[in-house]
Motif scaffolding. Sequence first.
Motif, PDB file in Angstrom:
ATOM      1  N   MET A  36       0.833  -1.199   0.000  1.00  0.00           N
ATOM      2  CA  MET A  36       0.000   0.000   0.000  1.00  0.00           C
ATOM      3  C   MET A  36       0.873   1.255   0.000  1.00  0.00           C
ATOM      4  N   THR A  37       0.358   2.306  -0.661  1.00  0.00           N
ATOM      5  CA  THR A  37       1.001   3.612  -0.534  1.00  0.00           C
ATOM      6  C   THR A  37       0.071   4.518   0.257  1.00  0.00           C
ATOM      7  N   ASN A  38       0.660   5.377   1.072  1.00  0.00           N
ATOM      8  CA  ASN A  38      -0.107   6.245   1.946  1.00  0.00           C
ATOM      9  C   ASN A  38       0.120   7.706   1.605  1.00  0.00           C
ATOM     10  N   HIS A  39      -0.953   8.482   1.696  1.00  0.00           N
ATOM     11  CA  HIS A  39      -0.831   9.920   1.532  1.00  0.00           C
ATOM     12  C   HIS A  39      -0.185  10.485   2.791  1.00  0.00           C
ATOM     13  N   SER A  40       0.809  11.307   2.619  1.00  0.00           N
ATOM     14  CA  SER A  40       1.634  11.744   3.749  1.00  0.00           C
ATOM     15  C   SER A  40       0.853  12.528   4.792  1.00  0.00           C
ATOM     16  N   GLU A  41      -0.259  13.170   4.385  1.00  0.00           N
ATOM     17  CA  GLU A  41      -1.007  13.981   5.332  1.00  0.00           C
ATOM     18  C   GLU A  41      -2.043  13.166   6.097  1.00  0.00           C
ATOM     19  N   TYR A  42      -2.145  11.893   5.782  1.00  0.00           N
ATOM     20  CA  TYR A  42      -3.212  11.083   6.346  1.00  0.00           C
ATOM     21  C   TYR A  42      -2.721  10.268   7.535  1.00  0.00           C
ATOM     22  N   LYS A  43      -3.457  10.294   8.619  1.00  0.00           N
ATOM     23  CA  LYS A  43      -3.144   9.500   9.803  1.00  0.00           C
ATOM     24  C   LYS A  43      -4.371   8.635  10.130  1.00  0.00           C
ATOM     25  N   GLN A  44      -4.256   7.335   9.920  1.00  0.00           N
ATOM     26  CA  GLN A  44      -5.403   6.473  10.154  1.00  0.00           C
ATOM     27  C   GLN A  44      -5.618   6.178  11.636  1.00  0.00           C
ATOM     28  N   VAL A  45      -4.567   6.219  12.411  1.00  0.00           N
ATOM     29  CA  VAL A  45      -4.689   5.880  13.822  1.00  0.00           C
ATOM     30  C   VAL A  45      -5.651   6.854  14.514  1.00  0.00           C
ATOM     31  N   ASN A  46      -6.687   6.302  15.144  1.00  0.00           N
ATOM     32  CA  ASN A  46      -7.675   7.080  15.905  1.00  0.00           C
ATOM     33  C   ASN A  46      -8.410   8.116  15.058  1.00  0.00           C
TER      34      ASN A  46
ATOM     35  N   THR B  12     -10.109  -0.551   5.522  1.00  0.00           N
ATOM     36  CA  THR B  12      -8.793  -0.867   4.972  1.00  0.00           C
ATOM     37  C   THR B  12      -8.961  -1.427   3.567  1.00  0.00           C
ATOM     38  N   PRO B  13      -8.299  -0.865   2.553  1.00  0.00           N
ATOM     39  CA  PRO B  13      -8.496  -1.323   1.173  1.00  0.00           C
ATOM     40  C   PRO B  13      -7.823  -2.669   0.907  1.00  0.00           C
ATOM     41  N   ASN B  14      -8.464  -3.437   0.038  1.00  0.00           N
ATOM     42  CA  ASN B  14      -7.848  -4.651  -0.490  1.00  0.00           C
ATOM     43  C   ASN B  14      -6.886  -4.288  -1.612  1.00  0.00           C
ATOM     44  N   ASP B  15      -6.287  -5.312  -2.232  1.00  0.00           N
ATOM     45  CA  ASP B  15      -5.310  -5.065  -3.296  1.00  0.00           C
ATOM     46  C   ASP B  15      -5.910  -4.350  -4.498  1.00  0.00           C
ATOM     47  N   ASP B  16      -7.237  -4.505  -4.717  1.00  0.00           N
ATOM     48  CA  ASP B  16      -7.881  -3.895  -5.883  1.00  0.00           C
ATOM     49  C   ASP B  16      -8.826  -2.765  -5.477  1.00  0.00           C
ATOM     50  N   GLN B  17      -8.505  -2.086  -4.387  1.00  0.00           N
ATOM     51  CA  GLN B  17      -9.340  -0.992  -3.911  1.00  0.00           C
ATOM     52  C   GLN B  17      -8.505   0.245  -3.584  1.00  0.00           C
ATOM     53  N   LEU B  18      -9.207   1.381  -3.536  1.00  0.00           N
ATOM     54  CA  LEU B  18      -8.623   2.649  -3.113  1.00  0.00           C
ATOM     55  C   LEU B  18      -9.314   3.095  -1.839  1.00  0.00           C
ATOM     56  N   LEU B  19      -8.553   3.635  -0.905  1.00  0.00           N
ATOM     57  CA  LEU B  19      -9.141   4.349   0.219  1.00  0.00           C
ATOM     58  C   LEU B  19      -9.101   5.831  -0.131  1.00  0.00           C
ATOM     59  N   VAL B  20     -10.265   6.488  -0.066  1.00  0.00           N
ATOM     60  CA  VAL B  20     -10.339   7.895  -0.456  1.00  0.00           C
ATOM     61  C   VAL B  20     -10.905   8.735   0.679  1.00  0.00           C
ATOM     62  N   ARG B  21     -10.513   9.987   0.679  1.00  0.00           N
ATOM     63  CA  ARG B  21     -11.067  11.002   1.573  1.00  0.00           C
ATOM     64  C   ARG B  21     -12.030  11.854   0.753  1.00  0.00           C
ATOM     65  N   VAL B  22     -13.221  12.093   1.270  1.00  0.00           N
ATOM     66  CA  VAL B  22     -14.191  12.936   0.572  1.00  0.00           C
ATOM     67  C   VAL B  22     -13.946  14.383   0.979  1.00  0.00           C
ATOM     68  N   ASP B  23     -13.613  15.217   0.009  1.00  0.00           N
ATOM     69  CA  ASP B  23     -13.281  16.622   0.286  1.00  0.00           C
ATOM     70  C   ASP B  23     -14.472  17.557   0.140  1.00  0.00           C
ATOM     71  N   GLY B  24     -15.372  17.258  -0.786  1.00  0.00           N
ATOM     72  CA  GLY B  24     -16.512  18.138  -1.014  1.00  0.00           C
ATOM     73  C   GLY B  24     -17.652  17.394  -1.675  1.00  0.00           C
ATOM     74  N   VAL B  25     -18.887  17.798  -1.348  1.00  0.00           N
ATOM     75  CA  VAL B  25     -20.088  17.182  -1.922  1.00  0.00           C
ATOM     76  C   VAL B  25     -21.099  18.285  -2.222  1.00  0.00           C
ATOM     77  N   GLY B  26     -21.565  18.346  -3.456  1.00  0.00           N
ATOM     78  CA  GLY B  26     -22.664  19.228  -3.803  1.00  0.00           C
ATOM     79  C   GLY B  26     -23.984  18.515  -3.573  1.00  0.00           C
ATOM     80  N   LEU B  27     -24.967  19.225  -3.030  1.00  0.00           N
ATOM     81  CA  LEU B  27     -26.285  18.632  -2.801  1.00  0.00           C
ATOM     82  C   LEU B  27     -27.161  18.868  -4.023  1.00  0.00           C
ATOM     83  N   CYS B  28     -27.878  17.828  -4.429  1.00  0.00           N
ATOM     84  CA  CYS B  28     -28.611  17.867  -5.704  1.00  0.00           C
ATOM     85  C   CYS B  28     -30.085  17.556  -5.498  1.00  0.00           C
ATOM     86  N   PHE B  29     -30.929  18.328  -6.160  1.00  0.00           N
ATOM     87  CA  PHE B  29     -32.379  18.153  -6.019  1.00  0.00           C
ATOM     88  C   PHE B  29     -32.857  16.825  -6.590  1.00  0.00           C
ATOM     89  N   SER B  30     -32.067  16.201  -7.440  1.00  0.00           N
ATOM     90  CA  SER B  30     -32.477  14.904  -7.991  1.00  0.00           C
ATOM     91  C   SER B  30     -32.509  13.829  -6.900  1.00  0.00           C
TER      92      SER B  30
END
Length: 573
Positions: free
Chosen positions: A1-11, A40-58
């Motif tokens: 796995m590769t980790n984003h340097s700003e990310y801390k999973q502990v706690n 925790t991602p498997n070998d064929d998965q990505l762990l992502v952080r959600v930064d922004g979400v627009g709310l939609c009337f649909s």
Amino acid sequence: MTNHSEYKQVNTPNWTWNMYGPGLDNIGKDGHPESINVPTPNDDQLLVRVDGVGLCFSDVKLIKQGGSHPKLYNRDLKKEPGRLGHEAVLTILEVGDKLQDQFSAGERYAVQPDIYQNGMSTAYGYTIPGGLIQYHLIGKEMMETDHGVCLLKVPETMGIAEAALLEPWGCVWASYTQRRRLDPKEGGTLWLIGQPSLERTYQFSKGLDAAGTIILTDAPAEIKALAEKTGKTVVERNGLTVADYDALAKEFTDGKGFDDIVLLEPKSAEQVTEVARLIARRGTLNMVGTSKLDGPVNTDVGRLHYDYIAFIGNNGTDISDSYGEARNRCDLHKGGTAVFVGAGGPMGQMHVQRAIEMVNGPKRVIVTDINDERLEEVTSRLKPLTEANGRELLSFNPMTSDIALTDYVMQLTDGAGADDIVVCVPNGQIMEDSAKMSAPDGMLVFFAGVPNGTLAKIDLSSVYLNNMQLTGTSGLTIHDQTMVMENTLAGNLAPAVCVAAIGGMNVARDGIEAMMDSKYPGKIVIFPQIMDLPLMGLDELQEKLPDVAKHLGSGNVWTKEAEKALLKHFEAA
């Protein structure tokens, strides 16, 4: 796995708004988000952080129907919760071993949520739980689809709100791209309907040989001869009445409808109504004639939006002249008059903004809404863009005016009508009324969707006599989002102009309710990584967050600088 340097999973907590059934009360637990484990991602998965979400009337239909929504396939949400939020931008934190050559930690992606797998819709934010969560996994459900990986890489120079809004902007962009099929289908079933006696001699100079089966009803001798020369299956069924049409469709198409229908010298609105019912999905009805119909046609405006059926035609003698993109435009008329019906909502505002910023776009833009405050917000927010692009922006409220919208448009255009009419209101009657103010060679865009089977009385004579265009779109592709991103980076478009309110993770459900109540005159963007940001309109920032407000653009427009100030403020807090 590769980790984003700003990310801390502990706690690290992982707050989410799960959906357990229909209604706002089933979003979250007792009105609050829940904390779950960071996966925790498997070998064929990505762990992502959600930064922004627009709310939609649909999402409202999903909120009302819960698991019975068509895209949830009767799912028991109490056992398998869903999650809203399909307008999302993500940052990759961890990359599974099998995906190392495709992705890297720290990359940012916008979601393309309109996903199909083996022809089945499995949309993000619907079948696939969406972005109202802080961290989640992405795997085959979004990367092995009918159209490839449903993620669009965006540069760090693009703001979070800008990237999240690529999805709704992509839907707007898609509505001005050609979604209709405009030539006879290869190997399809073509039905040509003539009349017992025709005064003109017709040609079918190209396209007839594309059909696999050609059915002729009262066809002139010259067309019959051309059909037989194609070497394809040719069947005659003469002397039919409208009562026989359903049986014919069942015999030759198993009731799915004809891929292409040609109607020569139409005169009866009833006949056109019945023929139009038998157009297959993405099929065409080509009307060729010189006489006006005896009345309006009961037109299925739902199918124009969702099934991409095409009404085309011409008043000459060559049937083929109706086909092709050269005759059938899909974008706004250069230097014309464009009317946006229901422009006060977030999506309507995006359409208006695109028209104003469009190179060689309409000269005069008319926005309509039944709420004066929303109209004022549209015109004030877009005033700087209007002046910068040398356009004229006018507003009209049919509820407070002493004349109808059609009369207003006709007066402004000296009786010519509007070159383009974009309907952002899901109402068949409004769609019907909007068609009455179309100019010759005008285009009517049904952006808002109404259910298939919703009928509007429209004079389809204008299609073959005046080349009127009727279009509609549903959904988008990653190409549409890419086009929006490229235009944004080139400075041709400012997606964040439509942002009207912001909020953090704790108020996401409040944001959904505010969106349903049309509390804010534009888009609401949620920043999931900021827990305690209150829900507030941009006009409230001066009082509540002055260090952010000072970075807003003219007219209280959201900017990347304001976004940086927001993140810095809550980081410091």
